[in-house]
Motif scaffolding. Structure first.
Motif, PDB file in Angstrom:
ATOM      1  N   GLU A 101       0.748  -1.123  -0.169  1.00 12.56           N
ATOM      2  CA  GLU A 101       0.075  -0.044  -0.109  1.00 12.56           C
ATOM      3  C   GLU A 101       0.682   1.304   0.071  1.00 12.56           C
ATOM      4  O   GLU A 101       0.522   2.130  -0.443  1.00 12.56           O
ATOM      5  N   THR A 102       2.045   1.112   0.545  1.00 12.92           N
ATOM      6  CA  THR A 102       2.937   2.465   0.769  1.00 12.92           C
ATOM      7  C   THR A 102       3.673   2.952  -0.573  1.00 12.92           C
ATOM      8  O   THR A 102       3.496   3.919  -1.043  1.00 12.92           O
ATOM      9  N   ILE A 158       7.585   3.041   6.261  1.00 16.13           N
ATOM     10  CA  ILE A 158       7.120   1.820   6.936  1.00 16.13           C
ATOM     11  C   ILE A 158       6.263   1.188   5.532  1.00 16.13           C
ATOM     12  O   ILE A 158       5.491   1.876   5.315  1.00 16.13           O
ATOM     13  N   ASP A 159       6.535   0.040   5.183  1.00 20.85           N
ATOM     14  CA  ASP A 159       5.856  -0.499   4.049  1.00 20.85           C
ATOM     15  C   ASP A 159       4.693  -1.365   4.951  1.00 20.85           C
ATOM     16  O   ASP A 159       4.776  -2.241   5.515  1.00 20.85           O
ATOM     17  N   PHE A 160       3.403  -0.930   4.451  1.00 23.40           N
ATOM     18  CA  PHE A 160       2.124  -1.683   4.848  1.00 23.40           C
ATOM     19  C   PHE A 160       1.920  -2.468   3.559  1.00 23.40           C
ATOM     20  O   PHE A 160       1.440  -2.209   2.633  1.00 23.40           O
ATOM     21  N   CYS A 161       1.771  -3.778   3.979  1.00 20.08           N
ATOM     22  CA  CYS A 161       1.387  -4.916   2.883  1.00 20.08           C
ATOM     23  C   CYS A 161       0.210  -5.740   3.122  1.00 20.08           C
ATOM     24  O   CYS A 161      -0.040  -6.104   4.349  1.00 20.08           O
ATOM     25  N   ASN A 162      -0.421  -5.963   2.071  1.00 21.48           N
ATOM     26  CA  ASN A 162      -1.469  -6.961   2.016  1.00 21.48           C
ATOM     27  C   ASN A 162      -1.131  -8.142   1.106  1.00 21.48           C
ATOM     28  O   ASN A 162      -0.792  -7.756   0.045  1.00 21.48           O
ATOM     29  N   THR A 163      -1.190  -9.352   1.501  1.00 19.24           N
ATOM     30  CA  THR A 163      -0.553 -10.518   0.875  1.00 19.24           C
ATOM     31  C   THR A 163      -1.590 -11.670   0.792  1.00 19.24           C
ATOM     32  O   THR A 163      -1.952 -12.050   1.869  1.00 19.24           O
ATOM     33  N   LEU A 180      12.178  -4.386  10.970  1.00 20.96           N
ATOM     34  CA  LEU A 180      11.253  -4.714  11.787  1.00 20.96           C
ATOM     35  C   LEU A 180       9.708  -4.936  11.118  1.00 20.96           C
ATOM     36  O   LEU A 180       9.401  -4.164  10.524  1.00 20.96           O
ATOM     37  N   ILE A 181       9.313  -6.162  11.674  1.00 21.50           N
ATOM     38  CA  ILE A 181       8.009  -6.743  11.106  1.00 21.50           C
ATOM     39  C   ILE A 181       6.922  -7.263  12.345  1.00 21.50           C
ATOM     40  O   ILE A 181       7.440  -7.328  13.318  1.00 21.50           O
ATOM     41  N   LYS A 182       5.927  -6.797  11.918  1.00 20.13           N
ATOM     42  CA  LYS A 182       4.833  -7.273  12.831  1.00 20.13           C
ATOM     43  C   LYS A 182       3.440  -7.357  11.945  1.00 20.13           C
ATOM     44  O   LYS A 182       3.471  -6.780  10.875  1.00 20.13           O
TER      45      LYS A 182
END
Length: 136
Positions: A44-45, A126-131, A99-101
């Motif tokens: 999304e980023t 910060i990379d916001f991902c939908n996978t 850094l992942i959560k």
């Protein structure tokens, strides 16, 4: 005499019964997640779609709820997640400067994940991902 004979008959009947204990093996929910996957990751980023392969394996401890996601983020890193039924939680962790959560769940036989990745080595966003990870 009849009462004594009846009591003796009942005692014999009860003592001849075998008690059988059946232990069922606990169901390991981690089995829902293990396997090889083809991953479509949408950032999304950065508004980018990335494709890569990922493998999910269980921790060796039979009583653990931990799985490992290998080649996570397509960055050749391994992270861990905790499984609760058909859901997983990626606790906050730092691996190789990332850094992942995040969280995820099983949808049919595929894994749907939502997470954030911060590259601590650079001043990037910060990379916001939908996978979606499709089982092979």
């Amino acid at each position: 005499m009849k009462k004594a004979l009846l009591g003796l008959s009942l005692l014999l009947l009860m003592s001849s019964c075998d008690v059988i204990y059946v232990e069922e093996a606990p169901i390991d929910s981690r089995n829902l997640f293990t396997g090889r996957y083809e991953v479509e990751e949408y950032s999304e980023t950065y508004d980018e779609l990335t494709l890569y392969d990922m493998r999910v394996v269980k921790d060796g401890d039979l009583y653990s709820n931990v799985i490992y996601l290998r080649n996570f983020y397509g960055a050749d890193i391994e992270i861990y997640a905790n499984v609760y039924g058909d859901e997983l939680r990626i606790p906050r962790q730092t691996v190789n400067g990332y850094l992942i959560k995040g969280v995820g769940h099983i949808e049919y036989s595929d894994i749907v994940l939502t997470y954030s990745v911060e590259d601590l080595r650079s001043n990037s966003y910060i990379d916001f991902c939908n996978t979606v990870a499709y089982r092979r």
